[in-house]
Design a protein around this motif. Structure first.
Motif, PDB file in Angstrom:
ATOM      1  N   TRP A   1       0.835  -1.202   0.000  1.00  0.00           N
ATOM      2  CA  TRP A   1       0.000   0.000   0.000  1.00  0.00           C
ATOM      3  C   TRP A   1       0.871   1.254   0.000  1.00  0.00           C
ATOM      4  O   TRP A   1       0.676   2.172  -0.792  1.00  0.00           O
TER       5      TRP A   1
ATOM      6  N   GLU B   1       3.028   1.658  -3.250  1.00  0.00           N
ATOM      7  CA  GLU B   1       2.248   2.118  -4.391  1.00  0.00           C
ATOM      8  C   GLU B   1       2.059   3.629  -4.365  1.00  0.00           C
ATOM      9  O   GLU B   1       2.033   4.271  -5.415  1.00  0.00           O
ATOM     10  N   ARG B   2       1.878   4.187  -3.172  1.00  0.00           N
ATOM     11  CA  ARG B   2       1.498   5.607  -3.059  1.00  0.00           C
ATOM     12  C   ARG B   2       2.661   6.571  -2.901  1.00  0.00           C
ATOM     13  O   ARG B   2       2.582   7.717  -3.341  1.00  0.00           O
TER      14      ARG B   2
ATOM     15  N   ALA C   1       4.271   8.783  -5.837  1.00  0.00           N
ATOM     16  CA  ALA C   1       3.494   9.889  -6.402  1.00  0.00           C
ATOM     17  C   ALA C   1       3.789  11.215  -5.706  1.00  0.00           C
ATOM     18  O   ALA C   1       3.441  12.276  -6.228  1.00  0.00           O
TER      19      ALA C   1
ATOM     20  N   GLU D   1      -1.656   5.588   6.880  1.00  0.00           N
ATOM     21  CA  GLU D   1      -2.437   6.742   6.389  1.00  0.00           C
ATOM     22  C   GLU D   1      -1.883   8.044   6.947  1.00  0.00           C
ATOM     23  O   GLU D   1      -1.690   9.013   6.205  1.00  0.00           O
TER      24      GLU D   1
ATOM     25  N   LEU E   1       1.453   8.907   5.347  1.00  0.00           N
ATOM     26  CA  LEU E   1       1.300   9.374   3.962  1.00  0.00           C
ATOM     27  C   LEU E   1       0.698  10.776   3.922  1.00  0.00           C
ATOM     28  O   LEU E   1       1.150  11.645   3.167  1.00  0.00           O
ATOM     29  N   GLN E   2      -0.303  10.995   4.776  1.00  0.00           N
ATOM     30  CA  GLN E   2      -0.954  12.303   4.819  1.00  0.00           C
ATOM     31  C   GLN E   2       0.046  13.385   5.237  1.00  0.00           C
ATOM     32  O   GLN E   2       0.104  14.460   4.631  1.00  0.00           O
TER      33      GLN E   2
ATOM     34  N   ARG F   1       2.321  14.214   2.444  1.00  0.00           N
ATOM     35  CA  ARG F   1       1.628  15.013   1.415  1.00  0.00           C
ATOM     36  C   ARG F   1       1.608  16.475   1.803  1.00  0.00           C
ATOM     37  O   ARG F   1       1.623  17.353   0.949  1.00  0.00           O
TER      38      ARG F   1
END
Ligand SMILES: *Cc1c(COP(=O)(O)O)cnc(C)c1O
Length: 350
Positions: free
Chosen positions: A271, A274-275, A278, A339, A342-343, A346
């Motif tokens: 997971w 994959e992210r 980006a 999560e 990742l957040q 970002r």
């Protein structure tokens, strides 16, 4: 070509080990007055008034079945870190001998060397953190007593090429220690399946990662009965506590939970893998066979690290490790933690 007795430190070859009360009498007698224990009982809710089995026979019995090895091929220690230290002490004469590491790799090999006044030889892995014919040739030319092959490697996450490892196992005169702390997350078979072929092979594994028992402190070494015999001879007599042995037995009888944890972490790894690419700050996500991802950030990984710390998210800054400039090591967590990570990434610079 490989001769264990000539590899072992001369003072240990003939050393007489401590003989504990539990070595001399095993089992339950009616009256146990041989070890100065407290026959009345224990403070606290649980009974721990007897010394534990110095050779952890019950745990090894279960583990041998689980790993498809013989109990005589297993050493158990207070974490793999104890096995690492004992392997250094078994073979390396302080102030004289050396061991060989392949950076970037796990830090404890070098700490154990320093603690024991053993010289460290270094051969850096290739830029993609692999062995090469040149590295193999240099390993085979070395007089080091031990070469440490961490596969999957920490902090890079990749398996080392098996063919090159095999060349090292065939040609190196010292011990070849394959640290498989992360093997449960890799698709490749364990090197424990090759023990019969290589008398100089020691495989390290641990309950600290996929089993979820880092707090228990239980590590495994798999090797020939001769090597295991030496480790047992030099270890502290009661190096694995009764509490650890009981909990380890319970864990081994709960293999379904182990398998489920393992699968969930693999899903979490995919997971994240994959992210992460980006994100504009991510330059590279290295392929991982472990429960973590090594990620290269630009322009400033340490700024990303500090930003995460300020958000209460702690990862491992690996920017100063050889070949790892600009990298952070991210452990796979729960889906919610992944999560949050990742957040936060970002929002960096956004
Ligand atoms: C985590 C880890 C270990 C495990 O050490 P323990 O003492 O068993 O907790 C061993 N080797 C490597 C490379 C590791 O990353």
């Amino acid at each position: 070509m490989f001769n264990l007795d000539s590899l072992v430190r001369p003072n240990l070859r003939d050393m007489k080990p401590y003989s504990s009360a539990r070595d001399e009498f095993q089992g339950e007698a009616q009256v146990m007055l041989d070890a100065n224990e407290n026959s009345l009982g224990s403070a606290g809710p649980d009974q721990f008034n007897r010394y534990p089995d110095p050779l952890q026979r019950a745990v090894k019995q279960e583990l041998a079945q689980f790993k498809a090895v013989r109990p005589e091929q297993i050493f158990l220690g207070n974490g793999s870190d104890e096995a690492i230290d004992l392997l250094v002490r078994l073979t390396c004469v302080p102030g004289q001998d050396s061991l060989l590491i392949l950076p970037p790799t796990y830090g404890m090999y070098e700490v154990a060397a320093n603690l024991n006044d053993v010289r460290v030889e270094r051969l850096q892995l290739t830029p993609d953190f692999q062995l090469s014919p040149e590295i193999v040739a240099s390993v085979l030319a070395s007089d080091a007593k031990i070469v440490w092959l961490c596969s999957p490697n920490n902090p890079t996450g990749n398996l080392l090429h098996a063919e090159y490892m095999e060349e090292i196992l065939r040609g190196f005169r010292g011990l070849v220690v394959v640290d498989e702390a992360y093997a449960d997350f890799a698709a490749a078979p364990s090197w424990t399946t090759r023990l019969a072929e290589f008398p100089n092979l020691v495989v390290l594994q641990t309950f600290s990662k996929a089993w979820g028992l880092a707090g228990l402190r239980l590590g495994m070494a798999f090797a020939s009965p001769e090597i295991i015999g030496y480790l047992n001879k030099i270890k502290p007599p009661y190096n694995v506590s009764e509490a650890t042995q009981r909990f380890a037995l319970q864990a081994l009888r709960d293999a379904d939970r182990f398998e489920s944890l393992r699968q969930q972490l693999l899903v979490g790894r995919d997971w994240l893998a994959e992210r992460l690419p980006a994100l504009p700050i991510v330059a590279e996500v290295f392929p991982s066979d472990a429960n973590f991802l090594l990620v290269r950030f630009h322009p400033d990984a340490t700024a990303v690290y500090d930003f995460l710390v300020a958000r209460g998210i702690i990862v491992r800054n690996r920017t100063t490790q050889p070949g790892c400039a600009g990298t952070l090591r991210l452990t796979v967590g729960t889906p919610a933690e992944n999560e949050l990570l990742l957040q936060a990434l970002r929002e960096f610079n956004a």
